[in-house]
Design a protein around this motif. Structure first.
Motif, mmCIF file in Angstrom:
data_model
loop_
_atom_site.group_PDB
_atom_site.id
_atom_site.type_symbol
_atom_site.label_atom_id
_atom_site.label_comp_id
_atom_site.label_asym_id
_atom_site.label_seq_id
_atom_site.Cartn_x
_atom_site.Cartn_y
_atom_site.Cartn_z
ATOM 1 N N LYS A 725 1.018 -1.075 0.118
ATOM 2 C CA LYS A 725 0.036 0.077 0.039
ATOM 3 C C LYS A 725 1.156 1.552 -0.194
ATOM 4 C CE LYS A 725 -3.870 1.890 3.101
ATOM 5 N NZ LYS A 725 -4.601 1.839 4.182
ATOM 6 N N ILE A 762 -8.001 3.529 -3.706
ATOM 7 C CA ILE A 762 -8.223 4.075 -2.356
ATOM 8 C C ILE A 762 -8.381 5.415 -2.344
ATOM 9 C CG2 ILE A 762 -8.581 3.796 0.588
ATOM 10 C CD1 ILE A 762 -6.651 1.574 0.133
ATOM 11 N N THR A 768 -12.534 1.873 -0.836
ATOM 12 C CA THR A 768 -11.454 0.867 -1.735
ATOM 13 C C THR A 768 -12.827 0.449 -3.313
ATOM 14 O OG1 THR A 768 -10.064 0.192 -0.107
ATOM 15 C CG2 THR A 768 -10.571 -0.510 -2.352
ATOM 16 N N SER A 770 -11.457 -2.313 -6.439
ATOM 17 C CA SER A 770 -10.550 -2.971 -7.041
ATOM 18 C C SER A 770 -11.611 -4.002 -8.077
ATOM 19 C CB SER A 770 -9.994 -4.181 -5.715
ATOM 20 O OG SER A 770 -11.118 -4.234 -5.266
ATOM 21 N N THR A 791 -12.457 -2.617 2.101
ATOM 22 C CA THR A 791 -11.539 -2.027 2.066
ATOM 23 C C THR A 791 -10.724 -2.437 3.162
ATOM 24 O OG1 THR A 791 -11.938 0.520 2.157
ATOM 25 C CG2 THR A 791 -9.914 0.689 3.302
#
Length: 843
Positions: A725, A762, A768, A770, A791
């Motif tokens: 991250k 994010i 989030t 994805s 998330t």
């Protein structure tokens, strides 16, 4: 006959005294059969909020000695600020290694004396106390431990609760702790009602089974009771989850819990919207036997490693939902050493040095005392508005707006409910009632119909990241005392109120003009009636002014559009402002008579700004800022005497802003240094995962190499994973074309041991987006391919029983300009994983 009468009188006196002592022994609170703490006198529920604070022990004790500070005077100063912030609770885990010998005997030494003094000082301010009797670890951090000869140094922490000899020693220690007589209060700990409870251990480590834990706890309880303890006793529930039922079965009245939602000891100031991470504190054993019979308290909590002023009320709101009645942040920095932040560098809290965070704690205390136990306000972002409170990540704001109190931690445009009925105002910056360009907190407390007490703290500038490796050789904050105009718009005062300083050596007085007074750090009485004789507390506590401070704080924009003008803003922190502040573009030359310079304009307080031209033929704009002062000139960012036009000026440091067009990518990850700001974690925690920087330039691309060895034995529904991250909010937010970006591009090097990976972005809302895919050397993803998803909470929170996932209560589309993190997740396939990442960008 006379003798018999005297004997009867004496017996009655002894009896009455015994009744009085026994009543006091039972303290202020009790825990009912439903695990609720109640006031002994009224039977009403109680709610406590405050801080931990450690001056009598360990590093805080030693550091104040290094600095030549009288520790009792330091305690007086800090306790005043705790009271000023409205705290009614205090907790400390006692370093038993500093007040005990090898046999568990209590030592009458300076550490214990300072603890006694601190307790007495807190009691004078109406602040109640929870004492954790022992820590069973060393006294060094962040220094080396000093072997004091105490019993805890003779046993491993994970064996000390399960070794018979050590248990015997602890029984002696607990007994003597309970019976200790505080010379400043004249009461034994067991009979002091303001010490409402004790916690037996700080974060224990048990090596035995649940039955052994129950036996150990009950023996400690019995020793305390033998010493006269009749008040509640608590034990830690955050640790040793495998034997938690042993704790629940013990003869205690409550359990203690911690919460560090964004991890600990990052080493830098974290950024991002952490409000979703503090939305839930679900205890997995809440349905266990005896759980609902025990009161719940938070012995330590803190959203560590960040300076946000919006998180504390949100955390306390969540604690109240889960039924907690005692909540103490860890930990309050002593005012005499807060400028270094060496005690626990991952935590940073002090009214003078973190005024906005301190105000958010003041508001959190109001949440603790006014939000009903069990109240549920929904899921983020619905729960950012609750009762009289508001929290906002976008404005970094905590706020309380009730009929009697208006409290805020940052600039706010919220109009108070009823200004005429207000009894208290506390804030930072500007609001519809107060306009103030200083950088300290201020407090207004109503004294009468037409009079108020004003307390103004000095100005603060944080000069370095306070969460770096600690040292007493580096100050992270500077303090200044300066006059500022303060506009006060209160109906009860009018526009021509009088003001008069009342703290020591404050002889300032005057009359406001159009509601504006001249404010200098100190305490004042403000009154519509100049003949008013109302009395007020003259107390004022603040650190000494930083000597010879001259700092320029300027954050250059990451990028602007080619051809656009650029507005530069700078903060000049100095007792006396410079004669002028001038921007020197990099191109200036000693040999050129027509150098174009830009003089900055003083806007307010310490703030300056200027708008400069932009050459659309260049790729970057580099410049210096030069301050002209009576002693000469200083060039920044290098803070060097002289100017770039001085004949002997030889520095080449600049502020730089990139000039971009709509086709330029926004780089989200470019391995060129060690992975600063890029972090890696595993879910569940404790797995072997490492991120390494590999330098290959100029022969090849540099890259980050992830090595991940997943743990085994997890069900498919809860398969482990590794998470990479990185914070990218600064790069995206300042890019002029971020809203136009439509494609996420990832380039990989070698990879092995994985069949798929999950790519995510994010947003500033903590949501989030994805998608999962098969790895490839180049991945190009339209942003529309990313879908809203749970998330992951990274880094791992403490305690480790908390969920690592959050799902928002609303659905929002992904906007490129709101992206704050890029994230790659590698699900486990029960094989070791290697993944090389060469770059990530938005196109």
């Amino acid at each position: 006959m006379v003798n018999r009468t005297l004997i009867l009188i004496l017996l009655m006196a002894i009896s009455l005294n015994t009744v009085a002592v026994n009543k006091a022994d039972k303290g202020k609170i009790y825990v009912d059969n439903h695990g609720v703490m109640r006031d002994v006198r009224t039977g009403k529920e109680v709610s406590y909020f405050g801080v931990n604070y450690t001056v009598p022990f360990a590093h805080a004790y030693r550091a104040l000695g290094y600095l030549g500070v009288d520790r009792k005077s330091a305690i007086d100063r800090d306790v005043y600020h705790m009271s000023r912030l409205g705290f009614n609770a205090f907790r400390v885990h006692v370093w038993d290694v500093e007040i005990s010998d090898a046999e568990g005997n209590l030592l009458q030494n300076e550490h214990l004396d300072l603890l006694d003094y601190l307790i007495a000082a807190l009691e004078k301010q109406g602040i109640d106390v929870l004492l954790t009797t022992q820590t069973n670890f060393g006294n060094g951090y962040p220094e080396r431990n000093t072997d004091t000869g105490a019993f805890a140094y003779n046993y491993e922490k994970c064996r000390i609760h399960d070794t018979e000899e050590a248990i015997n020693i602890q029984e002696r220690y607990i007994y003597q702790f309970a019976t200790h007589l505080n010379p400043y209060t004249g009461k034994r700990y067991a009979s002091d009602p303001a010490i409402i409870a004790i916690e037996i251990n700080n974060e224990p480590c048990h090596s035995g089974d649940a039955a052994a834990a129950t036996s150990y706890i009950n023996r400690m309880v019995a020793s305390a009771k033998e010493g006269g303890w009749q008040k509640p006793l608590f034990y830690n529930m955050s640790h040793n989850q495998h034997i938690v039922q042993g704790f629940l079965n013990a003869d205690i009245q409550g359990g203690t819990y911690q919460w560090y939602p964004v991890g600990l000891v990052a080493g830098y100031n974290r950024k991002g919207n952490f409000l979703p991470l503090v939305d839930n504190y679900r205890i997995p054993f809440r349905n266990n036997k005896n759980y609902n019979k025990l009161a719940r308290i938070v012995y330590e909590y803190d959203p560590a490693d960040n300076l946000y002023a919006c998180l504390h009320p949100a955390m306390v709101r969540t604690f109240r939902k889960e039924g907690f009645q005692w909540i103490t942040q860890f930990s309050y920095d002593p005012i005499d050493m807060a400028r270094f932040n060496t005690e626990y560098q991952t935590h940073f809290l002090n009214l003078a040095y973190t005024p906005q965070k301190a105000l958010s704690l003041m508001i959190a205390g109001e949440v603790a005392r006014s939000v009903p136990r069990g109240a549920d306000f929904g899921v983020y972002p619905q729960d950012t508005l609750f009762q009289d409170f508001r929290v906002s990540y976008q404005h970094d704001l905590s706020e309380m707006n009730s009929c009697k109190k208006f409290l805020y931690s940052n600039h706010t445009t919220t109009r108070p409910v009823d200004p005429d009925k207000l009894q208290q105002i506390a804030g930072w910056g500007n609001s519809p009632l107060i306009r103030y360009p200083g950088t300290g907190a201020y407090f207004l407390d109503r004294l009468s119909e037409d009079s108020w007490r004003l307390e103004v703290m000095p100005d603060l500038l944080l000069t370095e990241d306070p969460f770096q490796k600690p040292t007493l050789q580096r100050e992270v904050g500077a303090i200044l005392y300066r006059e500022h105009p303060m506009s006060i718009a209160l109906p009860s005062l009018g526009e021509t109120f009088s003001y008069s300083g009342i703290n020591k050596d404050n002889h300032r007085k005057g009359k406001a003009v159009d509601g504006v007074m001249t404010a200098y750090p100190g305490t004042y009485i403000l009154s519509r009636n100049p003949e008013s004789s109302v009395a007020a507390d003259p107390s004022f506590v603040a650190p000494a002014e930083t000597k010879a401070v001259f700092e320029i704080l300027h954050e250059p924009a990451k990028s602007i559009a080619k051809g656009d003008s650029l507005t530069l803003r700078a903060t000049v922190f100095s007792k006396i402002l410079p004669d002028s502040l001038v921007v020197y573009p990099r191109e200036v030359s000693f040999w050129n008579d027509r150098n174009k310079l830009y003089k900055m304009r003083h806007t307010s307080g310490y703030q300056y700004e200027v708008t400069i031209d932009n050459d659309d033929t260049k790729d970057a704009l580099s410049y210096n800022i030069v301050a002209f002062i009576p002693q000469g000139s200083i060039t920044f960012p290098q803070q060097k005497a002289g100017t770039p036009l001085s004949w002997d000026f030889n520095s080449t440091q600049y502020y730089t802003t990139n000039l971009v067009d709509q086709h330029d990518p926004i780089v989200l990850m470019e391995p060129g240094t060690a992975p600063d700001g890029t972090e890696v974690a595993s879910i569940p925690g404790g797995q072997r995962v490492q991120l390494q920087y590999i330098h290959r330039a100029p022969v090849d691309n540099n890259y980050y190499r992830l090595r991940y060895i997943p743990s085994e034995g997890w069900p498919a529904s809860n398969a482990p994973m590794a998470v990479i991250k990185r914070w990218v909010g600064d790069a995206v937010k300042t890019h002029p074309y971020s809203a136009q970006k439509q494609l996420l591009v990832i380039t990989l090097g070698e990879y092995a041991g994985l069949n798929e990976l999950e790519v995510a972005l994010i947003s500033a809302h903590g949501i989030t987006y994805s998608t999962r895919m098969t790895p490839a050397r180049m991945i190009q993803l339209p942003l529309t391919a990313l879908k809203q998803s749970p998330t992951f909470i990274v880094p791992a929170p403490y305690p480790d029983f908390l969920s690592r996932r959050f799902e928002s209560s609303i659905t929002l589309p992904l906007k490129a300009e709101e992206i704050e993190f890029v994230q790659i997740t590698i699900p486990s396939d029960n094989r070791p994983v290697i993944l090389d990442i060469k770059g990530i960008w938005l196109q």
